[in-house]
Motif scaffolding. Structure first.
Motif, PDB file in Angstrom:
ATOM      1  N   TYR A 105       0.842  -1.191   0.000  1.00 21.49           N
ATOM      2  CA  TYR A 105       0.000   0.000   0.000  1.00 21.49           C
ATOM      3  C   TYR A 105       0.879   1.244   0.000  1.00 21.49           C
ATOM      4  O   TYR A 105       1.960   1.272   0.584  1.00 21.49           O
ATOM      5  CB  TYR A 105      -0.986   0.016   1.172  1.00 21.49           C
ATOM      6  N   LEU A 106       0.397   2.267  -0.707  1.00 20.79           N
ATOM      7  CA  LEU A 106       1.166   3.494  -0.902  1.00 20.79           C
ATOM      8  C   LEU A 106       0.992   4.470   0.259  1.00 20.79           C
ATOM      9  O   LEU A 106       0.056   4.358   1.048  1.00 20.79           O
ATOM     10  CB  LEU A 106       0.718   4.177  -2.201  1.00 20.79           C
ATOM     11  N   HIS A 107       1.919   5.425   0.336  1.00 22.54           N
ATOM     12  CA  HIS A 107       1.819   6.583   1.233  1.00 22.54           C
ATOM     13  C   HIS A 107       1.843   6.205   2.716  1.00 22.54           C
ATOM     14  O   HIS A 107       1.193   6.853   3.540  1.00 22.54           O
ATOM     15  CB  HIS A 107       0.547   7.395   0.941  1.00 22.54           C
ATOM     16  N   LYS A 108       2.597   5.173   3.062  1.00 21.17           N
ATOM     17  CA  LYS A 108       2.608   4.714   4.453  1.00 21.17           C
ATOM     18  C   LYS A 108       3.060   5.812   5.413  1.00 21.17           C
ATOM     19  O   LYS A 108       2.434   6.035   6.456  1.00 21.17           O
ATOM     20  CB  LYS A 108       3.516   3.497   4.590  1.00 21.17           C
ATOM     21  N   ASP A 109       4.132   6.481   5.094  1.00 19.16           N
ATOM     22  CA  ASP A 109       4.671   7.497   6.003  1.00 19.16           C
ATOM     23  C   ASP A 109       4.461   8.918   5.500  1.00 19.16           C
ATOM     24  O   ASP A 109       4.464   9.865   6.296  1.00 19.16           O
ATOM     25  CB  ASP A 109       6.171   7.257   6.222  1.00 19.16           C
ATOM     26  N   SER A 110       4.283   9.069   4.179  1.00 17.31           N
ATOM     27  CA  SER A 110       4.113  10.413   3.626  1.00 17.31           C
ATOM     28  C   SER A 110       3.578  10.304   2.207  1.00 17.31           C
ATOM     29  O   SER A 110       3.517   9.211   1.625  1.00 17.31           O
ATOM     30  CB  SER A 110       5.451  11.166   3.605  1.00 17.31           C
ATOM     31  N   PHE A 111       3.215  11.432   1.649  1.00 14.83           N
ATOM     32  CA  PHE A 111       2.815  11.505   0.249  1.00 14.83           C
ATOM     33  C   PHE A 111       3.969  11.941  -0.633  1.00 14.83           C
ATOM     34  O   PHE A 111       3.765  12.356  -1.774  1.00 14.83           O
ATOM     35  CB  PHE A 111       1.646  12.478   0.088  1.00 14.83           C
ATOM     36  N   GLY A 112       5.182  11.862  -0.127  1.00 16.74           N
ATOM     37  CA  GLY A 112       6.338  12.336  -0.866  1.00 16.74           C
ATOM     38  C   GLY A 112       6.755  13.693  -0.348  1.00 16.74           C
ATOM     39  O   GLY A 112       6.542  14.020   0.829  1.00 16.74           O
ATOM     40  N   PRO A 113       7.323  14.518  -1.219  1.00 15.45           N
ATOM     41  CA  PRO A 113       7.802  15.831  -0.750  1.00 15.45           C
ATOM     42  C   PRO A 113       6.687  16.776  -0.329  1.00 15.45           C
ATOM     43  O   PRO A 113       6.911  17.704   0.442  1.00 15.45           O
ATOM     44  CB  PRO A 113       8.560  16.386  -1.970  1.00 15.45           C
ATOM     45  N   GLU A 114       5.468  16.544  -0.824  1.00 13.46           N
ATOM     46  CA  GLU A 114       4.345  17.424  -0.501  1.00 13.46           C
ATOM     47  C   GLU A 114       3.357  16.708   0.429  1.00 13.46           C
ATOM     48  O   GLU A 114       3.351  15.488   0.535  1.00 13.46           O
ATOM     49  CB  GLU A 114       3.615  17.836  -1.784  1.00 13.46           C
ATOM     50  N   LYS A 115       2.513  17.486   1.072  1.00  9.60           N
ATOM     51  CA  LYS A 115       1.418  16.911   1.846  1.00  9.60           C
ATOM     52  C   LYS A 115       0.260  16.558   0.914  1.00  9.60           C
ATOM     53  O   LYS A 115       0.183  17.044  -0.221  1.00  9.60           O
ATOM     54  CB  LYS A 115       0.943  17.901   2.918  1.00  9.60           C
ATOM     55  N   GLY A 116      -0.623  15.700   1.387  1.00 11.46           N
ATOM     56  CA  GLY A 116      -1.820  15.385   0.621  1.00 11.46           C
ATOM     57  C   GLY A 116      -2.701  16.610   0.489  1.00 11.46           C
ATOM     58  O   GLY A 116      -3.014  17.267   1.488  1.00 11.46           O
ATOM     59  N   SER A 117      -3.115  16.922  -0.711  1.00 16.33           N
ATOM     60  CA  SER A 117      -3.805  18.183  -0.965  1.00 16.33           C
ATOM     61  C   SER A 117      -5.299  17.977  -1.176  1.00 16.33           C
ATOM     62  O   SER A 117      -5.721  17.215  -2.052  1.00 16.33           O
ATOM     63  CB  SER A 117      -3.210  18.861  -2.209  1.00 16.33           C
ATOM     64  N   PHE A 118      -6.109  18.645  -0.357  1.00 14.50           N
ATOM     65  CA  PHE A 118      -7.553  18.654  -0.572  1.00 14.50           C
ATOM     66  C   PHE A 118      -7.866  19.463  -1.830  1.00 14.50           C
ATOM     67  O   PHE A 118      -7.194  20.465  -2.118  1.00 14.50           O
ATOM     68  CB  PHE A 118      -8.282  19.270   0.616  1.00 14.50           C
ATOM     69  N   GLN A 119      -8.874  19.027  -2.567  1.00  9.96           N
ATOM     70  CA  GLN A 119      -9.275  19.716  -3.789  1.00  9.96           C
ATOM     71  C   GLN A 119     -10.729  20.147  -3.679  1.00  9.96           C
ATOM     72  O   GLN A 119     -11.621  19.307  -3.501  1.00  9.96           O
ATOM     73  CB  GLN A 119      -9.103  18.796  -4.997  1.00  9.96           C
ATOM     74  N   ALA A 120     -10.971  21.439  -3.771  1.00  9.37           N
ATOM     75  CA  ALA A 120     -12.335  21.975  -3.728  1.00  9.37           C
ATOM     76  C   ALA A 120     -12.897  21.947  -5.144  1.00  9.37           C
ATOM     77  O   ALA A 120     -12.578  22.800  -5.968  1.00  9.37           O
ATOM     78  CB  ALA A 120     -12.331  23.395  -3.172  1.00  9.37           C
ATOM     79  N   VAL A 121     -13.716  20.938  -5.440  1.00 11.73           N
ATOM     80  CA  VAL A 121     -14.228  20.754  -6.803  1.00 11.73           C
ATOM     81  C   VAL A 121     -15.747  20.911  -6.807  1.00 11.73           C
ATOM     82  O   VAL A 121     -16.451  20.316  -5.996  1.00 11.73           O
ATOM     83  CB  VAL A 121     -13.816  19.391  -7.376  1.00 11.73           C
TER      84      VAL A 121
END
Length: 534
Positions: A388-404
């Motif tokens: 499973y992906l993103h165990k400790d982080s989403f990479g260099p950025e944080k997970g971004s909420f999208q207002a759609v």
């Protein structure tokens, strides 16, 4: 963030998920093996929430069915997010530590009340709120979706609104959870992984990334264009304008599977030179100037990558018939004759080249996947793969909420075309029938296409079970037999696209597409039913 269309988690994890949220997926018919995992989870006590306009088989196993109107997904998921936030049900530490844009999302969602969403979706406000609470209160929750989410003119935003729910409740980076698209063909994931996308080099490395491009230029000994290519949708338009003179189609029955296929056929008939590489003389191959016979999965060595990012070996069981050759060999020989020698002796050499230049595959080789596939990313030879992906982080950025925002159907029903046509698959047939259409056993199970019509609409139109009718849209018309069933809600009819010789469904569909992915809105177009004269 979710692996470029790949499952964030693993198939087996579904069996132990406390809650499964199935959105826009007729899993039992399109992905029957994965559906067995979902059924087992329910048998073990998992809750199942189904979001679908049609009364699909999964409804029999659900504790909550949200029968929304076609094309109103965003309003539903935005409102669920609104309820989760306003009732304080979100994972506050997770949101604070691993996400960004929460305040902006909360403000944006204030207007998405259950009452507002009920007006748009047709789902009672209390049901929407109850579903939000169930999802948020589950220890872990897995979202699964398929083309019922993505084949809309707002498909990307549909996915983003689902991802918002997972971010709010901390369902990324943990087992038995995540956001999990179930891919439509056995190696569509692998094709994207190795760069069969106009804007990416292998491993989802952008074409415009200088360091990445330089690495591949060195490996291939060429200079690469930093600009992304064009999608198939754009290519069809460019052919019609006279800007593309030659087309090479590999393993796709484009003259059947495209939305607004009448337009596609006009383009392919007009193009100066058409090459088709396929297993059979398909409807598309019949239009070609040159047909290159390809080997099937049972006649070639290589790898497939499935929907959970698992790279698996494929081994030749029998020799290809006649002059058919494996796809990789056809492409290599063609490139060599065009002046670029591709001197591969075996698909393993192609994989090794891929792994040397693609970080997510660096630790995978044929020896390691001889007995068991490995899930990417797998950066080193001693790495076990990533369930499973993103165990400790989403990479260099944080997970971004999208207002759609909610987006209405591109082609809503009206007085001239009062019904909505939605399209999909049937379990016993496959895609355009290129393979299953040649097997007598499948013909016994599903001998022909039928139009699923709700009993209310059938009564209003004066049509009955088995009656032949014509279905017309602004683009074309087809003849088909009627099946009266409550699987379709009032105002909605359903067709598959498995029987193109008799019922070419995509003559009806609209090619209005998502502006980001250019995926057409196969799931909704306006039609009318006409009784046959005489």
């Amino acid at each position: 963030m979710v692996g470029r269309g790949a499952m964030s988690n693993s198939i087996a994890e579904l069996e132990d998920s406390p809650l499964i949220f199935a959105a826009g997926t007729n899993t039992t018919e399109a992905h029957p093996v994965i559906a067995l995992r979902i059924k087992r989870a329910v048998a073990r006590g998992a809750k199942l929430i189904v979001v679908d306009p049609r009364k699909i088989e999964l409804v029999e196993y659900t504790n909550r069915w949200l029968r929304l109107r076609v094309g109103t997904d965003i309003a539903l998921y935005n409102t669920m997010a609104h309820v989760i936030i306003e009732e304080g049900l979100y994972d506050k530490p997770y949101v604070a530590e691993r996400t960004k844009g929460f305040a902006e999302l909360r403000e944006f969602l204030k207007s998405y009340t259950p009452g507002y969403a009920a007006e748009i979706t047709g789902v009672p406000a209390a049901e929407i709120a109850a579903a939000a609470r169930e999802y948020a209160r589950a220890d872990r929750a897995a979202i699964v979706y398929t083309l019922g989410i993505t084949e809309h003119s707002c498909g990307v935003h549909n996915v983003q609104s689902l991802a918002n729910l997972a971010l709010l409740c901390g369902n990324f980076g943990v087992p038995n959870a995540g956001v999990n698209p179930l891919r439509g063909q056995n190696n569509v994931q692998g094709a994207g992984d190795v760069g069969c996308l106009p804007n990416y080099l292998p491993g989802y490395q952008p074409t415009g990334a200088g360091e990445v491009r330089e690495r591949w230029e060195k490996a291939w000994g060429v200079t690469l264009d930093p600009n992304p290519g064009i999608t198939k949708v754009t290519a069809i338009d460019e052919i019609i304008r006279g800007n593309i003179r030659a087309v090479y189609i590999v393993g796709e029955n484009t003259a059947v599977s495209d939305a607004n296929v009448g337009k596609t056929r006009r383009a392919l008939e007009a193009v100066e030179f058409l090459i088709v590489q396929d297993l059979f003389l398909t409807e598309t191959a019949e239009l070609a100037h040159v047909v290159l016979p390809a080997a099937s999965f049972a006649e070639a060595d290589g790898t497939f990558t499935n929907t959970e990012r698992r790279v698996q070996r494929v081994r030749k069981a029998v020799e290809p018939p006649g002059t058919a050759k494996p796809d990789w060999l056809i492409i290599a020989e063609l490139a060599t004759r065009l002046g670029y020698p591709m001197a591969y002796n075996h698909p393993s050499e192609i994989w090794d080249e891929l792994a040397r230049n693609t970080p997510i595959f660096a630790g995978i080789d044929y020896e390691r996947i001889e007995l068991q596939g490995i899930q990417w990313p797998c950066p080193t030879r001693d790495h076990p793969g990533t369930p499973y992906l993103h165990k400790d982080s989403f990479g260099p950025e944080k997970g971004s909420f999208q207002a759609v925002p909610h987006v209405a159907l591109a082609e809503p029903p009206d007085e001239a075309y009062p019904l909505v046509l939605t399209t999909g698959r049937r379990r016993s047939t496959y895609h355009t029938g290129t393979q299953t259409g040649r097997a007598l056993g499948f013909e016994e199970l599903v001998p022909r296409e039928w139009l699923e019509v709700n009993p209310e609409d059938a009564r209003a139109l004066g049509i009955g079970e088995g009656e032949e009718v014509e279905v017309a849209s602004r683009r074309g018309r087809v003849r088909v037999a009627v099946k009266v069933t409550d699987r379709s809600p009032p105002g909605v009819v359903f067709l598959s696209f498995h029987f193109p010789r008799e019922t070419l469904t995509n003559l009806l569909t609209t090619d209005v597409y998502d502006p980001i992915t250019e995926t057409p809105e196969f799931k909704a177009c306006a039609v009318r039913i006409e009784k046959l004269r005489g």
